[in-house]
Design an enzyme around this catalytic site. Structure first.
Site, mmCIF file in Angstrom:
data_model
loop_
_atom_site.group_PDB
_atom_site.id
_atom_site.type_symbol
_atom_site.label_atom_id
_atom_site.label_comp_id
_atom_site.label_asym_id
_atom_site.label_seq_id
_atom_site.Cartn_x
_atom_site.Cartn_y
_atom_site.Cartn_z
ATOM 1 N N SER A 153 4.792 1.824 5.594
ATOM 2 C CA SER A 153 3.424 1.304 5.669
ATOM 3 C C SER A 153 2.666 2.095 6.702
ATOM 4 O O SER A 153 3.197 2.346 7.787
ATOM 5 C CB SER A 153 3.446 -0.172 6.089
ATOM 6 O OG SER A 153 2.145 -0.599 6.435
ATOM 7 N N ASP A 179 0.417 0.943 8.407
ATOM 8 C CA ASP A 179 -0.020 0.021 9.459
ATOM 9 C C ASP A 179 0.905 0.008 10.682
ATOM 10 O O ASP A 179 0.475 -0.359 11.770
ATOM 11 C CB ASP A 179 -0.116 -1.407 8.912
ATOM 12 C CG ASP A 179 -1.143 -1.523 7.800
ATOM 13 O OD1 ASP A 179 -1.994 -0.623 7.685
ATOM 14 O OD2 ASP A 179 -1.072 -2.506 7.042
ATOM 15 N N GLY A 194 0.825 -1.207 0.000
ATOM 16 C CA GLY A 194 0.000 0.000 0.000
ATOM 17 C C GLY A 194 0.858 1.257 0.000
ATOM 18 O O GLY A 194 1.886 1.293 0.669
ATOM 19 N N GLN A 197 -7.068 7.818 4.697
ATOM 20 C CA GLN A 197 -5.954 7.675 5.662
ATOM 21 C C GLN A 197 -4.604 7.613 4.956
ATOM 22 O O GLN A 197 -3.579 7.907 5.536
ATOM 23 C CB GLN A 197 -6.159 6.416 6.507
ATOM 24 C CG GLN A 197 -7.339 6.529 7.452
ATOM 25 C CD GLN A 197 -7.847 5.178 7.934
ATOM 26 O OE1 GLN A 197 -7.431 4.697 8.974
ATOM 27 N NE2 GLN A 197 -8.744 4.553 7.184
ATOM 28 N N MET A 238 -7.973 1.810 9.511
ATOM 29 C CA MET A 238 -7.150 0.805 8.827
ATOM 30 C C MET A 238 -6.042 0.273 9.742
ATOM 31 O O MET A 238 -5.889 0.729 10.871
ATOM 32 C CB MET A 238 -6.513 1.412 7.581
ATOM 33 C CG MET A 238 -7.419 1.445 6.373
ATOM 34 S SD MET A 238 -6.481 2.011 4.932
ATOM 35 C CE MET A 238 -7.659 1.659 3.626
ATOM 36 N N ASP A 249 5.362 -5.143 5.781
ATOM 37 C CA ASP A 249 5.892 -6.454 6.198
ATOM 38 C C ASP A 249 5.908 -7.449 5.040
ATOM 39 O O ASP A 249 6.861 -8.223 4.893
ATOM 40 C CB ASP A 249 5.096 -6.994 7.398
ATOM 41 C CG ASP A 249 3.613 -7.147 7.107
ATOM 42 O OD1 ASP A 249 3.114 -6.462 6.188
ATOM 43 O OD2 ASP A 249 2.946 -7.933 7.799
HETATM 44 N N1 LIG Z 1 5.591 -14.152 1.489
HETATM 45 C C1 LIG Z 1 5.876 -13.438 0.398
HETATM 46 N N2 LIG Z 1 6.681 -13.946 -0.556
HETATM 47 C C2 LIG Z 1 7.000 -13.239 -1.650
HETATM 48 N N3 LIG Z 1 6.532 -12.002 -1.902
HETATM 49 C C3 LIG Z 1 5.719 -11.449 -0.997
HETATM 50 C C4 LIG Z 1 5.351 -12.130 0.199
HETATM 51 N N4 LIG Z 1 4.530 -11.335 0.900
HETATM 52 C C5 LIG Z 1 4.380 -10.218 0.172
HETATM 53 N N5 LIG Z 1 5.101 -10.275 -0.952
HETATM 54 C C6 LIG Z 1 5.198 -9.265 -2.025
HETATM 55 O O1 LIG Z 1 5.075 -7.971 -1.473
HETATM 56 C C7 LIG Z 1 3.900 -7.331 -1.989
HETATM 57 C C8 LIG Z 1 3.331 -6.399 -0.983
HETATM 58 O O2 LIG Z 1 2.932 -7.137 0.163
HETATM 59 P P1 LIG Z 1 1.611 -6.719 0.969
HETATM 60 O O3 LIG Z 1 0.470 -6.609 0.025
HETATM 61 O O4 LIG Z 1 1.488 -7.687 2.089
HETATM 62 O O5 LIG Z 1 1.896 -5.252 1.464
HETATM 63 P P2 LIG Z 1 2.925 -4.731 2.546
HETATM 64 O O6 LIG Z 1 4.281 -4.687 1.974
HETATM 65 O O7 LIG Z 1 2.769 -5.538 3.795
HETATM 66 O O8 LIG Z 1 2.480 -3.236 2.736
HETATM 67 P P3 LIG Z 1 1.125 -2.683 3.392
HETATM 68 O O9 LIG Z 1 0.742 -3.669 4.474
HETATM 69 O O10 LIG Z 1 1.473 -1.370 3.913
HETATM 70 O O11 LIG Z 1 0.145 -2.624 2.285
HETATM 71 C C9 LIG Z 1 3.007 -8.489 -2.391
HETATM 72 O O12 LIG Z 1 2.053 -8.106 -3.354
HETATM 73 C C10 LIG Z 1 4.014 -9.461 -2.964
HETATM 74 O O13 LIG Z 1 4.400 -9.113 -4.271
HETATM 75 O O1 LIG Z 2 -5.451 -0.507 -0.706
HETATM 76 P P1 LIG Z 2 -5.948 -1.907 -0.525
HETATM 77 O O2 LIG Z 2 -5.279 -2.882 -1.431
HETATM 78 O O3 LIG Z 2 -7.426 -1.959 -0.549
HETATM 79 O O4 LIG Z 2 -5.514 -2.407 0.921
HETATM 80 C C1 LIG Z 2 -6.018 -1.900 2.105
HETATM 81 C C2 LIG Z 2 -5.051 -2.308 3.171
HETATM 82 O O5 LIG Z 2 -3.829 -1.615 2.953
HETATM 83 C C3 LIG Z 2 -3.495 -0.868 4.083
HETATM 84 O O6 LIG Z 2 -4.004 0.436 3.927
HETATM 85 C C4 LIG Z 2 -1.996 -0.793 4.222
HETATM 86 O O7 LIG Z 2 -1.513 -2.080 4.436
HETATM 87 C C5 LIG Z 2 -4.200 -1.593 5.242
HETATM 88 O O8 LIG Z 2 -4.338 -0.799 6.378
HETATM 89 C C6 LIG Z 2 -5.483 -1.982 4.585
HETATM 90 O O9 LIG Z 2 -6.025 -3.119 5.194
#
Ligand SMILES: Nc1ncnc2c1ncn2[C@@H]1O[C@H](COP(=O)(O)OP(=O)(O)OP(=O)(O)O)[C@@H](O)[C@H]1O
Ligand SMILES: O=P(O)(O)OC[C@H]1O[C@](O)(CO)[C@@H](O)[C@@H]1O
Length: 318
Positions: free
Chosen positions: A154, A156, A15, A290, A198, A109
């Site tokens: 992030s 979060d 995100g 947010q 969120m 993460d």
């Molecule tokens: N276990 C995993 N193995 C490989 N790639 C991953 C894994 N988890 C996440 N990714 C890669 O990272 C991208 C982003 O992960 P995710 O959607 O969980 O968001 P985030 O990095 O946690 O950020 P946010 O929680 O702020 O949206 C995924 O779309 C994927 O391409």
């Molecule tokens: O923008 P999307 O893909 O709808 O995802 C929403 C999620 O992304 C975040 O805004 C960031 O990880 C979370 O708080 C929320 O659950």
């Protein structure tokens, strides 16, 4: 390796979060200052593992005037391709073909978990690519090791070991602004507002938003409520009303759960308040607001201050 011959890629993933642009700028300008060539990967991991490669060289001016802009100038994505080993192999091949073996990943993460996986698999991925004739042995040898730096980015704030991730503080401001803005209607109509915040499975934004916004009750994933939570909540809210309070605010984290692990929704909270207290109750979901651009100017305590510009006094310890 001589760092002055290194090539570095930077990407944002997951995100979008405010100040990602400031973080990109800091990476680009610091690298250029150190004589490192920098490449931006567009659309998160999709720019490496997706159907189309999106790697573009960045210069000093490419990151001008982005310091206080929301979102991410590189674009971001939730990449399904990168979750697959084949996608990560394609990513490694594309990076090596461009002479890149240094990567900065700005994300949450999930993004940093993916980065760790790419790091751990790198040698094996390159060996497979050589065996399949997709890379030469010389290329694989030249880039036999990869260095990946993860920048927690992030809203979060769910990364262990990180006090405040890039974007969290701005999202918190948006939440507090929303709660403040509800005050007028809540007080005028003597209503209760249920605000859904969120944060995925992390209650940081909800907890900090509730405290800073002066809310009356908060439901969090980390503190699952027992079977009698509706009555406990309404006893507290009712006491506030009895003491003369004209407004009430309940904050619900989107990941809030009860002790049995079942999600607690804002609608459920509203129904409980109306049933047990008879309060006129409304649900407000700020949603992606947010993650939106904060109208308040970013504080100096942010990635704004990360860059290592040439004009920083040389005597200054950095
Ligand atoms: N276990 C995993 N193995 C490989 N790639 C991953 C894994 N988890 C996440 N990714 C890669 O990272 C991208 C982003 O992960 P995710 O959607 O969980 O968001 P985030 O990095 O946690 O950020 P946010 O929680 O702020 O949206 C995924 O779309 C994927 O391409
Ligand atoms: O923008 P999307 O893909 O709808 O995802 C929403 C999620 O992304 C975040 O805004 C960031 O990880 C979370 O708080 C929320 O659950």
């Amino acid at each position: 390796m001589n760092p002055r011959s290194a090539r570095l890629a930077v990407l944002t993933s997951g995100g979008d979060a405010q100040a990602m642009n400031a973080a990109i700028r800091a990476v680009v300008r610091t690298a250029l200052h150190l004589g490192v060539e920098v490449f931006g990967v567009h659309e998160g991991y999709d720019g490496l593992a997706g159907a189309t490669e999106r790697i573009e060289q960045l210069g000093w001016d490419d990151v001008s005037r982005v310091l206080d802009r929301g979102g991410t100038m590189l674009g971001t994505a939730r990449s399904t391709a990168f979750r697959e080993r084949a996608g990560r192999r394609l990513a490694a091949i594309r990076l090596v073909r461009k002479g890149i073996d240094r990567i900065v990943v700005i994300g949450g993460d999930g993004s940093l978990t993916g980065a760790l996986l790419l790091h751990d698999e790198w040698s094996q991925l390159l060996a497979e690519a050589v065996a399949a004739g997709e890379l030469s042995a010389a290329e694989a040898e030249r880039h036999g090791g990869v260095v990946i730096v993860g920048v927690p980015g992030s809203i979060d704030n769910d990364l262990p070991g990180t006090d405040v991730a890039v974007g969290t503080d701005s999202a918190l401001r948006q939440i507090v602004d929303a709660i403040d803005a509800l005050e007028a209607t809540a007080t005028s109509h003597q209503r209760t507002f249920v605000v859904e915040v969120m944060g995925r499975n992390c209650g940081y934004l909800a907890a900090a938003g509730a405290i800073a916004g002066g809310a009356d009750y908060v439901l969090l994933p980390e503190t699952p409520v027992g079977p009698d939570w509706q009555h406990e909540m309404c006893t507290l809210l009712g006491a506030g009303r009895a003491a003369g309070r004209r407004n009430s605010v309940v904050v619900v984290a989107e990941g809030a759960r009860n002790a049995a692990g079942a999600p607690i929704t804002a609608g459920e909270v509203r129904a409980a308040i109306e049933r047990l207290l008879g309060d006129e109750t409304r649900v407000t979901v700020p949603g992606h607001v947010q993650r939106g651009e904060c109208r308040a100017r970013p504080t100096a305590w942010s990635p704004r201050s990360w860059v290592l510009p040439p004009h920083v006094p040389r005597s200054m310890p950095i």
